[in-house]
Design a protein around this motif. Sequence first.
Motif, PDB file in Angstrom:
ATOM      1  N   GLN A  41     -11.516  26.479 -26.850  1.00 53.89           N
ATOM      2  CA  GLN A  41      -9.964  26.189 -26.871  1.00 53.89           C
ATOM      3  C   GLN A  41     -10.332  25.144 -25.814  1.00 53.89           C
ATOM      4  OE1 GLN A  41      -7.806  27.820 -28.922  1.00 53.89           O
ATOM      5  NE2 GLN A  41      -9.045  27.917 -30.044  1.00 53.89           N
ATOM      6  N   LEU A  42     -10.521  24.200 -26.620  1.00 50.14           N
ATOM      7  CA  LEU A  42     -11.128  22.854 -26.535  1.00 50.14           C
ATOM      8  C   LEU A  42      -9.977  22.523 -26.612  1.00 50.14           C
ATOM      9  CD1 LEU A  42     -14.811  21.926 -25.463  1.00 50.14           C
ATOM     10  CD2 LEU A  42     -13.243  22.680 -23.796  1.00 50.14           C
ATOM     11  N   VAL A  43      -8.547  22.301 -26.733  1.00 48.43           N
ATOM     12  CA  VAL A  43      -7.303  21.968 -27.802  1.00 48.43           C
ATOM     13  C   VAL A  43      -6.430  20.764 -27.152  1.00 48.43           C
ATOM     14  CG1 VAL A  43      -8.032  23.063 -30.082  1.00 48.43           C
ATOM     15  CG2 VAL A  43      -6.604  23.566 -28.189  1.00 48.43           C
ATOM     16  N   CYS A  44      -5.310  20.297 -27.382  1.00 47.39           N
ATOM     17  CA  CYS A  44      -4.343  19.818 -26.692  1.00 47.39           C
ATOM     18  C   CYS A  44      -2.994  20.303 -27.241  1.00 47.39           C
ATOM     19  CB  CYS A  44      -4.898  18.518 -25.521  1.00 47.39           C
ATOM     20  SG  CYS A  44      -5.330  17.586 -28.098  1.00 47.39           S
ATOM     21  N   GLY A  45      -3.233  20.854 -28.458  1.00 42.10           N
ATOM     22  CA  GLY A  45      -2.005  20.876 -29.647  1.00 42.10           C
ATOM     23  C   GLY A  45      -2.430  21.558 -30.640  1.00 42.10           C
ATOM     24  N   THR A  46      -1.250  21.080 -32.231  1.00 43.71           N
ATOM     25  CA  THR A  46      -1.137  21.697 -32.863  1.00 43.71           C
ATOM     26  C   THR A  46      -0.868  20.638 -33.908  1.00 43.71           C
ATOM     27  OG1 THR A  46      -1.198  23.668 -32.119  1.00 43.71           O
ATOM     28  CG2 THR A  46      -0.663  23.169 -34.907  1.00 43.71           C
ATOM     29  N   THR A  52      -3.789  22.994 -38.154  1.00 42.35           N
ATOM     30  CA  THR A  52      -5.450  22.565 -37.424  1.00 42.35           C
ATOM     31  C   THR A  52      -4.996  22.467 -36.205  1.00 42.35           C
ATOM     32  OG1 THR A  52      -5.621  20.532 -38.288  1.00 42.35           O
ATOM     33  CG2 THR A  52      -6.907  22.090 -39.810  1.00 42.35           C
ATOM     34  N   GLN A  53      -5.881  23.039 -35.348  1.00 37.54           N
ATOM     35  CA  GLN A  53      -5.785  22.520 -33.779  1.00 37.54           C
ATOM     36  C   GLN A  53      -6.536  20.918 -33.530  1.00 37.54           C
ATOM     37  OE1 GLN A  53      -7.242  26.183 -32.195  1.00 37.54           O
ATOM     38  NE2 GLN A  53      -5.700  26.093 -31.473  1.00 37.54           N
ATOM     39  N   ILE A  54      -5.334  20.268 -33.220  1.00 37.37           N
ATOM     40  CA  ILE A  54      -5.725  19.278 -32.275  1.00 37.37           C
ATOM     41  C   ILE A  54      -6.910  18.814 -31.111  1.00 37.37           C
ATOM     42  CG2 ILE A  54      -5.242  16.677 -31.601  1.00 37.37           C
ATOM     43  CD1 ILE A  54      -2.859  17.630 -32.086  1.00 37.37           C
ATOM     44  N   ALA A  55      -8.575  18.588 -31.419  1.00 35.26           N
ATOM     45  CA  ALA A  55      -8.921  18.976 -30.605  1.00 35.26           C
ATOM     46  C   ALA A  55      -8.798  18.122 -29.092  1.00 35.26           C
ATOM     47  CB  ALA A  55     -10.689  18.041 -31.371  1.00 35.26           C
ATOM     48  N   ASP A  56      -8.977  17.750 -27.695  1.00 33.02           N
ATOM     49  CA  ASP A  56      -8.940  17.469 -26.394  1.00 33.02           C
ATOM     50  C   ASP A  56     -10.233  17.117 -26.580  1.00 33.02           C
ATOM     51  OD1 ASP A  56      -9.037  16.949 -24.013  1.00 33.02           O
ATOM     52  OD2 ASP A  56      -7.711  18.323 -23.158  1.00 33.02           O
ATOM     53  N   PHE A  81     -15.322  13.843 -36.094  1.00 38.80           N
ATOM     54  CA  PHE A  81     -15.169  12.905 -34.871  1.00 38.80           C
ATOM     55  C   PHE A  81     -15.940  12.235 -34.014  1.00 38.80           C
ATOM     56  CE2 PHE A  81     -13.181  16.797 -34.238  1.00 38.80           C
ATOM     57  CZ  PHE A  81     -13.121  16.407 -32.763  1.00 38.80           C
ATOM     58  N   ALA A  82     -17.264  12.802 -34.201  1.00 41.02           N
ATOM     59  CA  ALA A  82     -17.917  12.894 -33.257  1.00 41.02           C
ATOM     60  C   ALA A  82     -18.455  11.344 -33.047  1.00 41.02           C
ATOM     61  CB  ALA A  82     -20.081  13.029 -33.476  1.00 41.02           C
TER      62      ALA A  82
END
Length: 195
Positions: A41-46, A52-56, A81-82
Amino acid sequence: MKRILVLTGTPGVGKSTVSEQLASMLPGQHINVSDIVAAEQLVCGTDKARKTQIADISRVSSRIAEMTEENEGYLIIDGHFASDLVEAKNLFMAFVLRRDPVELQSILRKRGYDTHKVSENVACEILDICLVDALQAYGKGKVCEIDCSNKSAATIAEEIRSILKKTGKCNVGIIDWLTKLESEGTLDSFLASEL
Ligand code: DAT
């Protein structure tokens, strides 16, 4: 020595499949960025529009840096986005996987993406978005494009391995879907909904 490989490209081009194959051929480990983001759950929002969730990015980068410390051999980081996650100074090589938009469209439809998500991703492939991101992050010397169209994952992984062994050639700027689709008369149908 830890050698970080980035495998990037539009969703659906085959990054995970090729990364698995490559990890089995090299002394190395495959890290799927989406899996880590979801599992930890390395996320910072939706992103409500895309559901989709936004990756942190900052937390994912730190997590990857930790994993780099834990590993020997090659570490294969697979994600669209690597290039945002691995700093240029830590990168060994980046491979941008490309796929003919006709094939990509079919893969994304089979994956169950809705019409808008399919056309948005296909447009990203046509417009070289992941290639541009990788070149902006790393410059020309360490970025290779691999055309995955109509090739098995084993063939693609072998192509990458040969570049790492320096027996194969690293090409960049070899793909031009815009010209190909324009000459086939289908460009407008692919980009119409995105422009
Ligand atoms: P990505 O990680 O880039 O999103 P994937 O590895 O999940 O892509 O592959 C997307 C789909 O395409 C999946 O159903 C498997 C299939 N696929 C992967 N590599 C392929 C190849 N070389 N030839 C045909 N299909 C492939």
